[in-house]
Structure formats: structure tokens, C-alpha cells
Design a protein around this motif. Structure first.
Motif, PDB file in Angstrom:
ATOM      1  N   ASP A  25       0.669  -0.971  -0.102  1.00  0.00           N
ATOM      2  CA  ASP A  25       0.102   0.209   0.174  1.00  0.00           C
ATOM      3  C   ASP A  25       0.913   1.428   0.156  1.00  0.00           C
ATOM      4  O   ASP A  25       0.668   2.280   0.392  1.00  0.00           O
ATOM      5  CB  ASP A  25      -0.850  -0.370   1.532  1.00  0.00           C
ATOM      6  CG  ASP A  25      -0.146   0.419   2.415  1.00  0.00           C
ATOM      7  OD1 ASP A  25       0.866   0.208   2.170  1.00  0.00           O
ATOM      8  OD2 ASP A  25      -1.005   0.831   3.509  1.00  0.00           O
ATOM      9  N   ARG A  30       2.510   2.671   2.767  1.00  0.00           N
ATOM     10  CA  ARG A  30       2.310   3.340   3.518  1.00  0.00           C
ATOM     11  C   ARG A  30       2.938   2.970   5.003  1.00  0.00           C
ATOM     12  O   ARG A  30       3.380   2.985   5.833  1.00  0.00           O
ATOM     13  CB  ARG A  30       1.496   3.854   4.226  1.00  0.00           C
ATOM     14  CG  ARG A  30       0.552   5.241   2.729  1.00  0.00           C
ATOM     15  CD  ARG A  30       0.074   5.753   3.417  1.00  0.00           C
ATOM     16  NE  ARG A  30      -1.812   4.597   2.715  1.00  0.00           N
ATOM     17  CZ  ARG A  30      -2.759   5.122   3.586  1.00  0.00           C
ATOM     18  NH1 ARG A  30      -3.578   6.564   4.378  1.00  0.00           N
ATOM     19  NH2 ARG A  30      -3.831   4.427   3.150  1.00  0.00           N
ATOM     20  N   THR A  31       2.365   1.030   4.896  1.00  0.00           N
ATOM     21  CA  THR A  31       2.606   0.629   6.312  1.00  0.00           C
ATOM     22  C   THR A  31       3.433  -0.233   6.148  1.00  0.00           C
ATOM     23  O   THR A  31       4.413  -0.698   5.593  1.00  0.00           O
ATOM     24  CB  THR A  31       0.762  -0.348   6.013  1.00  0.00           C
ATOM     25  OG1 THR A  31       0.044   0.594   5.585  1.00  0.00           O
ATOM     26  CG2 THR A  31       0.813  -1.085   7.209  1.00  0.00           C
ATOM     27  N   LEU A  70       5.490   6.024   0.881  1.00  0.00           N
ATOM     28  CA  LEU A  70       6.118   7.243   1.566  1.00  0.00           C
ATOM     29  C   LEU A  70       7.400   6.402   2.195  1.00  0.00           C
ATOM     30  O   LEU A  70       7.144   5.503   3.113  1.00  0.00           O
ATOM     31  CB  LEU A  70       4.384   7.634   3.156  1.00  0.00           C
ATOM     32  CG  LEU A  70       4.739   8.849   3.916  1.00  0.00           C
ATOM     33  CD1 LEU A  70       4.424  10.054   2.227  1.00  0.00           C
ATOM     34  CD2 LEU A  70       3.316   8.486   4.572  1.00  0.00           C
TER      35      LEU A  70
END
Lengths: 920, 364
Positions: free
Chosen positions: A245, A247-248, A273
Motif C-alpha cells: 500500500d 504507507r504501512t 511514503l
């Protein structure tokens, strides 16, 4: 029933949503598709002069950005000064000298040398984005990977990458492959031979910014047995992993795996990110999980770029005015390049654009045009990292109507029309010429070894307080290469007269080596030197070498040797001949049987003094026999009276002549490379090979950014290149200079997609060469052009810096050309090759032979229009033609290799109009 | 296709005076985008979880007594960042337990887990702050939990709820809400709220918009209110943000009769075809634009006037919504524009024909 939101692009991963997209067909293949969508994306960069800077300390200055359009605070995409183009970084802490950071509300700049913005002009560039479709696209920063294109290898190891493997069975190896790389000349290939296990190719980063979004993108290709997979990882060197994803953080997880073993290139793009890790590891991964399998996994065109913003591309592009890209050579050889880029028109409904146009400086603003598309039947779109730049240029003045705004576009190739050298000697820009005749003269540029350069006096220099000022001279302008400057000054010559200088007469000059500290003081970084002494040649003959004197007895006659090369008066630099004063000293003592007589030159008076420690010394300037053959006039003594009654006699007149009366010429080696061997591959070497000179001109003089130069192609072209000697002392266009370099090195400087390449001219068929067949031609024609044939070919090389008359040349004629084709015409090709052996003689293996081989053979030309496939082929690029009808003894063309000499790309119609010549 | 047509030509969201705000937005896609009629020119929320005081910042729980944790307002791009903020909030509310909150408790689950070394109860249903609790943001159902030291969220979540608010400056009539170019697919819930004041604990209008991946729509009984809000509840959307291209809130015009039989729909082919010498052809694929042609036949002066007034507000090129059958199939509503003007023909002393030659779908 409802209308779909858009015909093209969804709002999903790649357009703002983080995560992975993979299995994407690349843009390159879209060119060959007969059905598909075409998208154009234009980034325009209007400018604003900013003066309201606030200091942040440490050389950093800030400006609160309140520039808005359409309710959006504009993105700052560039910062420039008169001398700098700042690089963008992702955090304020990274804004070291030469860089800028934009937080979205505040701009931070750090100029080189901690310069103060108010002391220069700082122009901020904003991003305005338009396209054929309304969609959000990433604003991608500079690639952070080293060698993501896999063009640089040391043995079987890709430079910049770390390769690790875990092998349970068989063998797994990594090496480069030339088998249809997606871009460039090489791709990385992992080969499984009846193997089980994995290979990881990775790079570690410690300076990525936590919280910043990055895109890890690239291409992979799997061939061989089913079960071989390609994957990528983003982790902190083994413990924590970024999940798909984007982000995780989680346990060991591939971002994706793909086992599609159809042998086709597929792309991936992972927007993530950046976690707050000390080290971020980006890995390419190939694996056989079960069984022992044989096959390959290739990787190419891999990048890791920050995404500064997701910007909305407003669909304002008027489809009727998408610019065409035109480029052509003046002939089929290395004639000068010309180009044009048409115009760009934006829809201006509601008058929204007027305020934007009025608020900023648009004239000369950069415009970057990218192309992408989407495969048919819901196939994938090409993401921004795979949307090549088809043109980059400068905007002309906008023309605004109530319905549209149009800009003329100036292609970046327009820089070919710029003039070299870029500076002159004038009173207003810091370096004036001291001699009136030199005012307005170009400040010369120099590459390679060149003899006989006339330096320009830009200032005066006075040694020891003497009454007559000497000169400070410049050999070549090193302003653009200040840290290194010239590689070496071999000799400074003082000539007796201009004629002697023109023919470089060794018998009428004095040579001073560059280490001659007593005569000149050189400064290689500036390409300049100061003259400490007048080294004007003195030629002694039996008619002017007599020195009459006595030491208290009979008149003695000293006669300095006339067999020496011309004498300088004084100074003992390493490579100088014995100076005249030393010679006189020697002969007076020899004749007189003494050792304490001296003839010396005094800096403070600039006069000769003859002296003795004790006893008697009389100079018979007037009464010596045969005084008319005396040396006195040369030394500055009056011959009207003897000089007696003292032990030291100072000449009546100064020896030193004004700088303007001295005739100087220089032998020098031009710009030297830096310690990293940036331009030559060798630390501190002379930059003298044509590809290196061309790249130096682009980078250092024309300020083309490194990202706009395809380094591997220039490096590859360096191999086998011959030394050149290029002195540009009077105005020439860049195109003219490039043409000479291209002729010298047998290659083409090509601007394709906003990037400069150095493409060799040979008979090879590079990987990825488009192959056109019957169904591809929208029109087709062929012919012979008499301008491709010449009975006599002449080649010039190593021209003199100050006279065209001293250009060296060779010539070769083929009578059969006139007999067969009625073309006895002569064509001269200018090169800057240094050595005869490389240029003309012996003929075998020389450039003259190679050029004549082309110019004296008839070659077919073809004009055709084609859809898609040729759009990315630059002038100088190659195409394979196959056609059931064609100008050939068989009546058909079969994989005929041609080289493009002119083309016009119409990106609205996706059509190229091409003129090409067969490769022989 | 016939029934009850409605024309939505007065979008109060795009009225110049209307002041738009949102729970969050991204730098390049502010809420002001909703003032533009281009459907791709969208507002987009910040990535991840946006915690707003008075909206989604509370956790009621019982651990040695009923307590409330208040999460610091702000934007949390990742679940891990929000989890850390929740721990801080819980510790502030009750310092005794060693609190632990994580995201992605199960591998790849993208779920939150809340725990401590002492048992406690989450009061999602009975707590005093249920209306402003963050249970949806954390993937929990709206019900109290039993006492335990660990609770895992039921649903995978990727973002918070979001809202977009319109202050019409003065109260104005709204009869319906429409959303197109949203990013929720068939999931998520879009709720139109209206209230006289900028307070949202119990708004006068609280209407869920029905629809699908293309359109969400609802018509309501007339309400004249100053404040209107669109609440997006799509925490399970893995894209991680909310997006809306067009938000319509305003009245509609409904003539007394439907349009006549003979409605035609056509497709304008924007693709281009090029033919090679050999006859091979190439297609530059572009969108197909739907167009509709319809007319009202033999209508009375009152209806003519209603239609004329509505069409006067949408000259050629100005987008509006046309609901072909607002009562039976409200999602048969198209967003488009007039290509040319509407014509009226007096057919007898009492009746008119009103022709709408081309209503073209708005693309891109």
C-alpha cells in the motif's frame, strides 16, 4: 447510462494514491500499436524575479510563496540566478549550497558560496500544467539511483549496485545484456541455470526524507520456465518492509511479484511514503522458489525519484495546435542542424488565463512536453515515469485572445544558433582589452593542444617598479571552468615581428617555458599570465655583436656568439637559451681574463648595467674600433661618448618596450579535466576528444543540465576517438562548431526528447531500431540527390588559431564519380583533428578516407510518412525499411538500413514525415 | 425512458459567494476546485486520516471509570502515526495502563488494534461522545465492547471520514444533492447535511445519497438553510483519500409534463482514423461523447416558462445535471451542457413545443 468520468485515466495509484502498479506495458511498445490513446502533458515554467528574501542563517534564505492560480498555491519547480541553476531537494536540511527546498508555502534557497540573493538576480520558476486530459500527475524529482539505467558495468557487476544471491541449486548469475534493452545499450540480466534460489540487486540510501513520497519505478522482463519471478522490495536493510500500500510497515513482504514469462518488458511504479529509517534499501529481486528452473530476469530503466507534488494537468491543450517537432541536417553529411517547434495553444474560456499571464514572465520560460498514452481495450496507461519528453523549449511571447492563448515555441536546439565564444573583451563586463585593436574581440575558447595562439592583453603589470608597464595576458577564457582552467601552457614565444609570428619562425623568437618564473607568472585556472620581463628576441650578427671596453689597458672586444638562437636580454628560465646579459658577462670576463665583470638587467630601472667589483672598467661606446658594429644601441647605451671613470655604468635608455610592441604567441594545452575525470575519464587529462569537447560545451558553456545529457553515449563515443585541437577565437555558431566536431569524430550530436546524445555513425543496427513494413507507410517515395556525391573530397585539420592560411589539409579524388555521375564537384570538410595521421595521411584509416568512401558512392534517399514507430527516432537515428516496392535492383526493399537526415513529428496525428539516406 | 425529468441548473456550491471549506485537502487540489464545472478538476482530501475536533476525535472507554480520550487534531498519513497519536490520547486520559495501539495487527490486514495491560471497555455506542467518536476511522463497529485487554478493529481502514462544507452566506433553497467524479467506486457513503447554523450534531437535513461508482444522488423536500455539508464515509477505500469532482446542492426545475417520445441518444465519435497506403488503418482512440436530443411537445405556457427560465441559466457550454427520471431511476442523471440553444415553437394558441437539440455529456 451515465457518462464515464474520463476516457483515459482513473484517480488511483500513480495519480496520488500510494501503492504499486506493475505488469504495465511500456510506452515504447505503444508506438507500434495501431490502436491506442495518445496523451500529451505540458509543464510550463513562468518566472518571477524575487527580491524579498529573509535570512535563515547558514547561507539559507527564504521567501513566503503566495503565488496562486485557480485557488492553488503554485509549485516552485526551479530557481535560477545569472550563474546558477539550483537543484531541488526534499527537505530544508538538505538545502546545501546550490540547492533549494520548497515546503509548499515557503521557498528556501542556498546559493553557491553562501551568496546573498540581493547581490544577484534570483528568478523563481513556477509549474503550470496542462494536458490533453484532465488528470493528476506526479511532479517527479531527479533520480536518486546511481546507474539505474544499467549502462555502467565493471566486469559483471553493475556500477553503483550491490548484488547478493542465495543459491540452493544450479547457478544464478548477473551480468549485462545487449538483448533488446528497454533503454540505452544494456540491461541487467539475472540468469538461472537449472537453479533454485534468488538474486537481489540493491542500493541503500541514508539521505531520503521521512514523510516524503518517492516513486520507485522501472522495467523487468522474464523469459524461460514458468515459476521464475521478478519482485521488488523496499526495506530498512532486512527487518522492516514497506507493504504494497506504500504507507504501512510490516514484516518481510515483496511489493509485488510477477511470473509472467512471456519475454516482454513490463514496468512497475511504486509510490511510497518514506519511513523514518536510517537506511532505506531499494531492491530488485529475481527468484526461483520451487524446482530447478532455467531462464532470465532482466531489469532496466530503474529510478527512484521524489514526488514533490501531485499536480493537476488541466485539459486546456487545444488539440489543433499541439506543436510539431521538426529537425533536419543541411545535407547528408554533417551539415548544420536546424529545428523548429511550432506553437502551443491553450483554451482560454472565461478569461481565466489573463491574470496568470500578466503576473509572471513568460517570454523565454521553459516548456517541457511529454507524451504518453493508453493501450486499447482498457489496457494500461503509461505512467509519468514512462512518459518521455518529446520536446523542450522556450516559450515565446503569448498571444491572448478571448478564446485562446498561443505561444510560439523555441526548440532547445535553438542553442545551436548561439555564438561561441560567449564573451568579448569590453569595458563593461569585467575584462577589457588593453590594446584598442582587441576591444570587442572574442575571449577565445581552447581544447586540445594548439600552437601559435595570440594572447590578449587585458591589463598591465609592472615588475619591480620599472617605468614601463608590461602586460597581463589571457590565452583562453576560463570563466566557465574556473577551478581547473587550462591544462598547461607549454611555451610563450616573443617574436621579432608579425611575419615571424605568422610562420612561427624558430629562428626569430625567444621561447619561455611555462615554468619560467623569472619571465612570466602563469595562472592555469584563469588561462592567464603576467609578463615580468620583456623577452623580445635579440638577433646578433657579426654586424651588431661587438662590445669594446678596457680594464685599464688596451681596448678589448667582446663578441657574444652569433650562433645562439635569438637572445632574450635577461632572465634564466628553465627552457630559455642563455640570455644576452649572461653571454656578455661571459665574454667580457673571458676576453679580459677576469671574473668580476657583470652585465645585468635592473628591473627597477629597466636598464642594462655593466659593472665590475674593483679595478678599472671603461666602456668604449664611442671610440672603439668598428664601433658601428657595436652592441651598444641594443643595450641602450649612447654611442656619442665613452663611459669611463667608474666601476658601474647604467645604460642611457630603458630596454623594456611597451607590452603592445611585444609580439607574443603561446603554445598551450586547452581545458584540463578535473580530478574526477569528468569529461575524459582520466583525472586532469587534457579535454581533447570530440565527444568530450562537445559535452563540455553543452555543460559548461551552454549550461545544459547534466540530466539533459545522455552520459553513456558520450562515454562510448570517446572510445577510439582521436585527439582534436580546437581554438575558437572569433564568433562561430554552436551548430558550426558541432558540425566540425561531428565530422572529426564520425558521430552525431542528437537532441532527442530533451536529452543530448552522441550517436556514432556506423553500419550497425542498434537494438530497438524501428522496422517499418508496408502497412506502416502513409506515403513513400525515393530518389537520388546529386548533393550526396562529390568527385573530390578535401579535409582540413588543425587550423592555425590566427590565420586560415595555415590550415592543414588533404585531398582525394575519384575520377569515376565524374565519369559515372557527372559530379566532378569538390567538397571540403572541416575537422579539428590535431594529427595528420588521423586526418589525411596516410590515407588508409584516415578520416579523409572514411568520408570519401561515403561522398563518392551513390546512396538512395527515401521520403515517407509513418504512424507511430518513427516518432522517437532522432535525426541521425536509424530505421529499417521493408517494402514490397522500392528503389532497389530487386524492386523491393528488405530490411534496408537508413539514417534519418530530416523529420517532422506531428504528435497530434502521431505521424512522422521522414527523409532518410541509406547507410553504407 | 420517460418519467419525471428534473433540471438541476443552479448549483449553489459554485455560486461565487459560497464559501467552501473541507476537513482537509491536498496542495494541488483544494476545495475551491469544486467551484469549477470541469469534472476532473477535483477536490481531494489529504492522504490518510484527518482528525478534526468535534467530528472524529473522541474515544469513550471505561477503565476504572468512564473516561474519554481526545486525539490531537491533525492529519496522519499512515496508520502508524495515528496509532501513536491515539496512545498519547489514551495516556492523557488514563495514565495507569500501558497502552498499545497498532495498525495492521494481522499481516496485510490494515486494521487497528487497541490494547493495554489492564482490561477496559470501548464505549463506541454508549459513550457520551459517540457522535464525534473515531470508531469508523479505526474500523470498529458502533457498539460497545466487552471488557478485555485487546480489541482488534473489524474492518480494514485506510483513511478517515471527510467533509466538505458550503456556507451559502444566506439561507437558500436546496432540493437535492449530487456527486460525480468521486473515487469511492460502489462503496462508501455520501451524506448531504444541511443546517441553519454551522453546528452538525443534529443537522436539519441528513440525507444519504444513493448511487454507484459514477453518481450519488438524492432529492429532498425543500429546505432553505445557510450551511450545507457533504460527509464522505469511505474509510475502507484503499486509495487513502477522498475525492469529489462535482458536488451539486441546489434546487431543481421540474416541468409538469415529461419530454415527448422520440428522445434520441447518439454518440459523437472523437476518435480519429488514419489509413496507410496499403489500406491498413490506425485509430487514435478518444472518448465517445454521448449526446441527447429531446423535446417537450404540446406543453402549456406555464411549463414553457419553467423550462425557459431554467435553460436561461445554462447557456451553451455551461454544465448542469439533467435527471431523465428523477423519481423512478434517479441515477439516470447526466452531467452535460447545451451545444446549441433551445427553441420554442407555438403550435397552437395554447401549446408550445420546446426542443432541446443537443445535450452533450461533459467529458474529462
Amino acid at each position: 447510462m451515465p457518462v464515464p468520468a474520463s476516457d483515459a485515466i482513473a484517480s488511483d495509484v500513480g495519480h496520488g494514491a500510494l501503492g504499486i502498479r506493475y505488469g504495465l506495458r511500456p510506452f515504447r511498445d505503444l508506438l507500434s500499436e495501431t490502436v491506442g490513446q495518445r496523451h500529451l502533458w505540458v509543464e510550463m515554467r513562468p518566472k518571477k524575479l524575487v527580491t524579498a528574501w529573509a535570512t535563515e542563517g547558514g547561507g539559507v534564505w527564504s521567501w513566503a510563496v503566495s503565488e496562486t492560480f485557480d485557488g492553488v498555491v503554485l509549485d516552485v519547480v526551479g530557481v535560477r540566478t545569472l550563474t546558477e541553476t539550483l537543484a531541488r531537494v526534499e527537505a530544508q536540511a538538505l538545502a546545501t549550497a546550490g540547492k533549494f527546498y520548497y515546503s509548499g508555502t515557503t521557498l528556501y534557497i542556498h546559493l553557491m558560496g553562501d551568496a546573498v540573493p540581493s547581490a544577484t538576480s534570483v528568478v523563481v520558476e513556477f509549474g503550470v500544467h496542462i494536458g490533453t486530459h484532465g488528470v493528476v500527475q506526479p511532479v517527479l524529482g531527479v533520480d536518486r539511483l546511481a546507474n539505474g539505467s544499467f549502462e555502467a558495468w565493471t566486469g559483471a557487476a553493475p556500477d553503483g549496485w550491490t548484488v547478493t544471491s542465495g543459491v540452493s541449486a544450479g547457478t544464478i548469475t548477473v551480468d549485462k545484456t545487449t538483448s533488446d534493452p528497454l533503454e540505452g545499450s544494456y540491461a541487467a540480466r539475472v540468469t538461472f541455470a537449472a537453479a533454485t534460489g534468488a538474486m537481489r540487486i540493491r542500493q541503500d540510501f541514508t539521505t531520503l526524507v521521512a514523510g516524503q513520497v518517492y516513486r520507485f519505478s522501472g522495467a523487468y522482463r522474464i523469459t524461460g520456465a514458468a515459476g521464475i519471478l521478478a519482485a521488488i522490495y523496499i526495506d530498512d536493510a532486512g527487518t522492516n518492509f514497506v507493504l504494497p500500500d506504500g504507507r504501512t510497515i510490516g514484516a518481510s513482504t515483496q511489493v509485488f511479484t510477477d511470473t509472467s514469462n512471456d519475454g516482454a518488458w513490463r514496468r512497475f511504479a511504486f509510490d511510497f511514503l518514506c519511513p523514518a529509517w536510517g537506511t532505506l534499501r531499494a531492491s530488485l529481486f529475481a527468484q526461483v522458489v520451487t524446482g530447478t528452473l532455467t531462464g532470465t530476469v532482466d531489469f532496466d530503466d530503474v529510478r527512484l525519484s521524489p514526488i514533490y507534488r501531485f499536480a493537476y494537468y488541466e485539459p486546456l491543450l487545444n488539440v489543433d495546435s499541439i506543436p510539431t517537432v521538426e529537425a533536419a541536417r543541411a545535407d547528408s553529411f554533417w551539415g548544420e542542424m536546424s529545428s523548429a517547434l511550432g506553437s502551443l495553444s491553450l483554451l482560454n474560456g472565461g478569461g481565466r488565463l489573463e491574470p496568470l499571464l500578466a503576473a509572471y514572465d513568460w517570454l523565454g520560460a521553459d516548456a517541457i512536453i511529454r507524451v504518453g498514452g493508453r493501450y486499447q481495450l482498457g489496457g494500461n496507461e503509461t505512467l509519468m515515469d514512462d512518459c518521455p519528453v518529446i520536446a523542450s523549449g522556450k516559450l515565446g511571447a503569448p498571444t491572448v485572445t478571448d478564446s485562446a492563448v498561443s505561444f510560439d515555441l523555441e526548440d532547445d536546439r535553438k542553442l545551436l544558433l548561439r555564438t561561441l565564444p560567449t564573451r568579448t573583451y569590453n569595458d563593461n563586463s569585467g575584462t577589457g582589452a588593453y590594446q584598442p585593436a582587441d576591444r570587442g574581440r572574442s575571449r577565445a575558447l581552447l581544447w586540445g593542444t594548439k600552437t601559435g595562439i595570440r594572447p590578449v592583453q587585458y591589463d598591465i603589470h609592472t615588475t619591480g617598479g620599472g617605468p614601463v608597464s608590461l602586460g597581463s595576458y589571457e590565452v583562453a577564457d576560463c570563466t566557465d571552468w574556473p577551478a581547473i582552467g587550462l591544462a598547461w601552457m607549454d611555451y610563450v614565444y616573443w617574436y621579432t615581428d608579425e611575419d615571424a609570428a605568422l610562420v612561427r619562425s624558430a629562428a626569430r623568437r625567444v621561447a619561455v617555458g611555462s615554468t619560467g618564473a623569472s619571465s612570466i607568472v602563469e595562472s592555469l585556472p584563469t588561462g592567464r599570465f603576467d609578463v615580468l620581463h620583456d623577452m623580445r628576441p635579440i638577433i646578433l650578427t657579426d654586424e651588431n655583436n661587438k662590445l669594446h671596453f678596457d680594464i685599464g689597458g688596451a681596448v678589448l672586444v667582446a663578441a657574444p656568439s652569433t650562433t645562439w638562437p635569438p637572445y632574450p636580454l635577461s632572465g634564466l628560465p628553465t627552457y630559455d637559451p642563455t640570455s644576452l646579459c649572461s653571454e656578455i658577462t661571459y665574454w667580457m670576463n673571458t676576453i679580459a681574463g677576469t671574473s668580476d665583470i657583470r652585465c645585468i638587467f635592473k628591473d627597477v630601472t629597466q636598464k642594462v648595467q655593466i659593472e665590475r667589483d674593483s679595478g678599472t672598467l671603461n666602456l668604449r661606446c664611442a671610440t672603439g674600433a668598428d664601433v658601428q658594429m657595436g652592441i651598444w644601441a641594443i643595450l641602450g647605451f649612447n654611442v656619442t661618448a665613452d663611459r669611463t671613470g667608474s666601476l658601474g655604468y647604467l645604460a642611457d635608455r630603458v630596454f623594456t618596450s611597451p607590452a603592445g610592441d611585444q609580439i607574443l604567441r603561446i603554445d598551450a594545452r586547452g581545458y584540463g579535466d578535473d580530478g574526477a575525470g569528468t569529461y575524459t575519464g582520466t583525472a586532469s587529462a587534457v579535454i581533447e576528444k570530440a565527444p568530450d569537447i562537445g559535452r563540455f560545451i553543452l555543460r559548461e558553456i551552454l549550461k545544459v543540465p547534466a540530466s539533459a545529457i545522455n552520459l553513456p553515449s558520450f562515454v562510448a563515443a570517446r572510445t577510439g576517438a582521436k585527439p582534436c585541437s580546437l581554438y575558437i577565437g572569433s564568433p562561430r555558431t554552436v551548430s558550426d562548431v558541432f558540425s566540425e566536431l561531428e565530422t572529426s569524430g564520425n558521430f552525431d550530436f542528437v537532441l532527442n526528447g530533451g536529452v543530448w546524445y552522441c550517436l556514432p555513425r556506423d553500419t550497425s543496427t542498434p537494438a530497438g531500431t524501428p522496422a517499418l513494413v508496408d502497412a506502416d507507410f502513409l506515403s513513400f517515395g525515393s530518389h537520388y540527390d546529386p548533393e550526396d556525391l562529390y568527385g573530390t573530397v578535401r579535409l582540413t585539420y588543425n587550423d592555425a588559431p590566427d590565420s586560415d592560411e595555415l590550415t592543414e589539409m588533404g585531398e582525394v579524388s575519384a575520377a569515376a564519380v565524374a565519369l559515372r555521375h557527372g559530379r566532378p564537384d569538390q567538397r571540403a570538410f572541416a575537422t579539428c583533428l590535431r594529427d595528420k595521421a588521423d586526418a589525411t595521411y596516410p590515407l588508409s584509416g584516415s578520416r579523409l578516407e572514411a568520408i570519401a568512401a561515403q561522398a563518392q558512392v551513390k546512396r538512395r534517399r527515401f521520403r515517407f510518412s509513418t504512424k507511430g514507430k518513427a516518432l522517437q527516432v532522432p535525426v541521425g537515428g536509424k530505421i529499417l525499411l521493408t517494402r514490397s516496392r522500392g528503389l532497389d535492383t530487386t524492386g523491393a526493399l528488405s530490411s534496408l538500413l537508413v539514417r534519418v537526415i530530416s523529420k517532422r513529428d506531428d504528435w497530434t496525428r502521431w505521424v512522422s514525415d521522414v527523409e532518410a539516406i541509406e547507410v553504407v | 425512458m420517460a418519467g419525471t425529468p428534473r433540471l438541476c441548473v443552479t448549483n449553489r456550491i459554485q455560486t461565487p459567494a459560497t464559501v467552501l471549506t473541507s476537513s482537509s485537502s491536498q496542495a494541488g487540489q483544494p476545495v475551491s476546485r469544486l467551484k469549477d464545472q470541469l469534472r476532473s478538476k477535483a477536490w481531494r482530501s489529504a492522504l490518510g486520516w484527518t482528525i478534526v475536533a468535534g467530528f472524529n476525535n473522541k474515544i469513550d472507554f471505561n477503565r476504572g471509570g468512564v473516561k474519554v480520550a481526545t486525539i490531537a487534531a491533525g492529519t496522519y498519513a499512515t496508520g502508524a502515526l495515528l496509532a501513536a497519536a491515539i496512545v498519547t490520547a489514551l495516556e492523557a486520559a488514563d495514565a495507569t495502563p500501558a497502552w498499545a495501539v497498532d495498525y495492521n495487527a494481522g499481516a496485510g490486514a490494515y486494521k487497528f488494534g487497541i490494547g493495554g495491560d489492564l482490561a477496559f471497555t470501548l464505549l463506541w455506542s454508549s459513550g457520551a461522545n459517540t457522535a464525534t467518536a473515531c470508531h469508523k476511522e479505526l474500523g470498529f463497529a458502533v457498539s460497545d465492547t466487552a471488557s478485555s485487554t485487546w480489541f482488534g478493529g473489524a474492518n480494514a481502514v485506510y483513511q478517515s471520514r471527510h467533509w466538505v462544507k458550503a456556507d451559502l452566506v444566506t439561507a437558500a433553497e436546496v432540493l437535492g444533492g449530487i456527486v460525480v467524479n468521486h473515487n469511492s467506486g460502489a462503496g462508501g457513503t455520501y451524506t448531504l447535511q444541511g443546517n441553519a447554523t454551522d453546528a452538525w450534531s443534529s443537522p436539519t437535513v441528513n440525507q444519504t445519497l444513493a448511487g454507484d461508482a459514477t453518481i450519488r444522488i438524492a432529492f429532498i423536500s425543500t429546505q432553505t438553510l445557510r450551511y450545507w455539508r457533504l460527509v464522505i464515509d469511505d474509510c475502507g477505500n484503499a486509495l487513502g483519500y477522498g475525492e469529489v469532482g462535482i458536488w451539486y446542492a441546489g434546487p431543481y426545475t421540474q416541468p409538469g409534463v415529461s419530454y415527448a417520445i422520440g428522445l434520441t441518444k447518439a454518440w459523437e465519435e472523437l476518435s480519429e482514423v488514419t489509413v496507410a497506403i496499403s489500406g491498413a488503418h490506425f485509430q487514435d482512440e478518444k472518448a465517445r461523447r454521448p449526446t441527447w436530443s429531446l423535446n417537450w411537445s404540446e406543453i402549456l405556457e406555464a411549463d414553457r416558462a419553467i423550462l425557459a427560465a431554467a435553460f436561461a441559466l445554462v447557456p451553451a457550454g455551461r454544465c448542469f445535471f439533467f435527471s431523465f427520471d428523477a423519481v423512478t431511476t434517479p441515477t439516470d442523471t447526466e452531467y452535460g451542457f447545451l451545444v446549441e440553444g433551445v427553441s420554442e415553437t407555438l403550435t397552437s394558441g395554447l401549446y408550445f413545443d420546446v426542443a432541446l437539440p443537443t445535450f452533450a455529456g461533459a467529458l474529462g
